[in-house]
Design a protein around this motif. Structure first.
Motif, PDB file in Angstrom:
ATOM      1  N   ASN A   1       9.891   2.500   2.668  1.00  0.00           N
ATOM      2  CA  ASN A   1       9.128   1.768   1.645  1.00  0.00           C
ATOM      3  C   ASN A   1       8.742   0.387   2.166  1.00  0.00           C
TER       4      ASN A   1
ATOM      5  N   ARG B   1       2.320  -3.981  -2.530  1.00  0.00           N
ATOM      6  CA  ARG B   1       1.516  -2.940  -3.197  1.00  0.00           C
ATOM      7  C   ARG B   1       0.150  -2.861  -2.540  1.00  0.00           C
TER       8      ARG B   1
ATOM      9  N   ASN C   1       2.662   2.227  -0.834  1.00  0.00           N
ATOM     10  CA  ASN C   1       3.759   1.272  -0.598  1.00  0.00           C
ATOM     11  C   ASN C   1       4.698   1.809   0.480  1.00  0.00           C
ATOM     12  N   THR C   2       4.095   2.485   1.442  1.00  0.00           N
ATOM     13  CA  THR C   2       4.900   3.072   2.521  1.00  0.00           C
ATOM     14  C   THR C   2       4.415   2.594   3.872  1.00  0.00           C
TER      15      THR C   2
ATOM     16  N   THR D   1       8.793   1.349  -7.386  1.00  0.00           N
ATOM     17  CA  THR D   1       8.024   1.726  -6.212  1.00  0.00           C
ATOM     18  C   THR D   1       7.945   3.240  -6.112  1.00  0.00           C
ATOM     19  N   GLN D   2       6.743   3.678  -5.833  1.00  0.00           N
ATOM     20  CA  GLN D   2       6.513   5.116  -5.697  1.00  0.00           C
ATOM     21  C   GLN D   2       7.032   5.563  -4.344  1.00  0.00           C
ATOM     22  N   LYS D   3       7.845   6.598  -4.330  1.00  0.00           N
ATOM     23  CA  LYS D   3       8.429   7.035  -3.061  1.00  0.00           C
ATOM     24  C   LYS D   3       7.518   8.041  -2.386  1.00  0.00           C
ATOM     25  N   ASP D   4       7.247   7.759  -1.163  1.00  0.00           N
ATOM     26  CA  ASP D   4       6.334   8.617  -0.386  1.00  0.00           C
ATOM     27  C   ASP D   4       6.992   8.805   0.970  1.00  0.00           C
ATOM     28  N   GLU D   5       7.927   9.711   1.017  1.00  0.00           N
ATOM     29  CA  GLU D   5       8.772   9.778   2.203  1.00  0.00           C
ATOM     30  C   GLU D   5       8.584  11.065   2.965  1.00  0.00           C
TER      31      GLU D   5
END
Lengths: 184, 370
Positions: free
Chosen positions: B226, B230, B310-311, B365-369
């Motif tokens: 993360n 933004r 946000n990654t 926070t949006q998780k984009d993993e």
């Protein structure tokens, strides 16, 4: 001979049009970049009354500073000329820094959730504003490079294009950090 | 980052590593034999083609035997065809046997790596089964050349937390299929393309890499975490090279534009592309640019970064991979040290890129993993 002359005139006309368009693109990029600064200034502008309201709850003794910020905000609202806008914005940046330093003396305020949200947003906007300034300066440099170099300088001369001024870093940001002031 | 003592791990795994490295030595010898054998194939084909075009058509020779001219080419033709077929079956057998032994070696290598990582980093979640999808890597926008029919293999994944920041890393290899079909339309290019494809693998005869690492367009670490800002668009930081410029030029990729940044040291090493000039500078603050240059120096490899939503995605090229043995004749200690060095980079991703910035975040926070 006439054909050669016509050919040369057409070639010059094409080159002129291409350079003219290039200058217009660069000029628009500068305006676009300035537009971005304006957007972030407006965002910060909208945030200030809320921030002042919260600070006033906890630090009413700091009236002088709060009044200064309010006055400058009103002054900025009526500013139209870009030069004045930027100068007011720089002044506002330094006042906001003073406000943040003053807040350090009021620990209670840091527990206020609304204040924390506003402080986060303000820091974020300041960073975006700084990025917008850098983008503006890059666009200005591009534009200035173009109009000052051969053969575009001839076209720029005909168009009466002048170099834009680069935004200078506010004096407050250039100053060394006064640890004593922050830690006191 | 909890990390066990390297010497203790070495003592525990000395035997296992010695067996695995011995197996590697053997497999590398066999790999060389396979490629040398393969090199004979183009010689046979070129010989046959020379015969068809030069001897058979233009230099038709005949020998005067028993009062009449007899063409000798028919016999040569049969010899060539028989030799090619015989060679083909011999080569296929050799490859099959090599493939079986190579799979065995990979199993031994994987077991050794698993034991190593588990003992070196007990707090990490390490998996050799979990696969990162090609779409996930493509979504990072770092590799704009990835096509949907490309292949990707994940050698291992690690989930870990540094300073409270979850970091996901994967050791991946992307196999990009070159599309040379367009060349066939150009006269003689079809034949030349086939010839090139036949000859190209000969270069691997001299490679010290294992067979699985030879064909990848990218092999190395792919990492995601993360990012404390933004973002609306995306910003890419790619190595400054002619290849990068050519990629951006060849592949139709018009959604972003180049950014000229003021940091000379940073610009010397990297090219930046973004959808938003202001956002690129918002992401790449002057301090972050300095840190990226320092990180590149630390890793000593090509690094690529992408900031999306946000990654932050980081790809670090390592032609030998993280969870594979290094190439060449290496000691067991060197194998352990290499893994520690590579995995430790994740710690620096968090520290150097300031991902552990202690800020109050009023939004989820949006998780984009990975």
């Amino acid at each position: 001979m006439t054909n050669v002359l016509i050919g040369i005139i057409i070639l010059i006309a094409i080159i002129y049009i291409l350079i003219n368009n290039k200058i217009i693109v660069k000029k628009n990029k500068v305006n676009e970049a300035y537009g971005s600064i304006d957007v972030y200034l407006k965002k910060r502008f909208d945030l200030i009354p809320n921030l002042l309201a919260v600070v006033n709850k906890y630090a009413a003794h700091e009236k002088d500073l709060l009044i200064k910020i309010t006055e400058l905000r009103s002054k900025t609202e009526n500013t139209i000329k870009p030069k004045e806008t930027i100068s007011s914005a720089n002044e506002m940046s330094s006042l906001m820094k003073s406000l943040q330093a003053t807040i350090e003396n009021y620990p209670d305020i840091k527990t206020d959730r609304q204040f924390l949200i506003l402080q986060y947003n303000l820091t974020d906007i300041e960073e975006q504003l700084s990025a917008a300034r850098r983008a503006y300066n890059a666009a200005v440099t591009h534009h200035n490079d173009t109009i000052q170099m051969f053969p575009a300088n001839f076209v720029a001369g005909i168009r009466r294009d002048r170099p834009y001024k680069i935004l200078e870093t506010p004096q407050e940001e250039k100053k060394n950090i006064d640890a004593k002031n922050i830690l006191s | 980052m909890e990390q066990a003592d390297i010497k203790t791990v070495y003592q525990n795994l000395k035997k296992d590593l010695a067996i695995a490295l011995q197996q590697k030595k053997m497999i590398m010898k066999k790999q060389k034999i396979v490629y040398i054998t393969y090199a004979i194939f183009p010689i046979l084909v070129i010989g046959y083609l020379t015969y068809i075009f030069v001897v058979n058509n233009t230099l038709q020779t005949a020998i005067y035997i028993d009062g009449e001219y007899q063409r000798t080419s028919k016999n040569i033709y049969y010899y060539f065809v028989t030799a090619i077929f015989a060679f083909y079956f011999f080569y296929k057998g050799l490859v099959n046997s090599f493939t079986k032994e190579f799979s065995k070696f990979k199993k031994i290598e994987n077991e050794a790596i698993l034991k190593m990582v588990e003992q070196l980093f007990p707090s990490f979640q390490f998996s050799q089964e979990q696969q990162v999808s090609l779409q996930q890597v493509k979504a990072s926008k770092i590799f704009n050349w990835i096509a949907d029919n490309d292949n990707m293999h994940t050698y291992g994944t690690i989930k870990n937390t540094h300073d409270g920041i979850p970091v996901h890393i994967a050791d991946i290899g992307i196999l990009h299929k070159k599309d040379l079909s367009g060349l066939v339309a150009i006269p003689y290019m079809g034949q030349l393309t086939v010839l090139y494809q036949l000859i190209e693998p000969i270069k691997y005869t001299f490679s010290k890499k294992t067979a699985d690492n030879l064909l990848y367009s990218f092999r190395g670490m792919f990492c995601s975490a993360n990012f404390p800002k933004r973002l609306v668009g995306h910003t890419l930081v790619l190595p400054r090279s002619i290849a990068t410029k050519a990629d951006r030029w060849i592949v139709e990729y018009i959604e972003d534009e180049p950014v000229r940044l003021e940091d000379v040291r940073f610009s010397k090493h990297f090219l930046v592309y973004t959808t938003d000039q202001v956002e690129a500078r918002y992401v790449l603050s002057t301090s972050l640019m300095e840190r990226i240059v320092e990180f590149k120096k630390r890793s000593g490899q090509n690094i690529m970064l992408s900031f999306l939503h946000n990654t932050i995605y980081v790809a670090i090229e390592n032609t030998e991979g993280i969870f594979s043995f290094p190439s060449g004749d290496v000691s067991s200690m060197k194998v352990i040290e290499e893994i520690v060095a590579q995995v430790s980079l994740t710690k620096y991703i968090v520290q150097d890129f300031n991902l552990n910035r202690k800020i109050f975040k009023p939004f989820n926070t949006q998780k984009d993993e990975v």
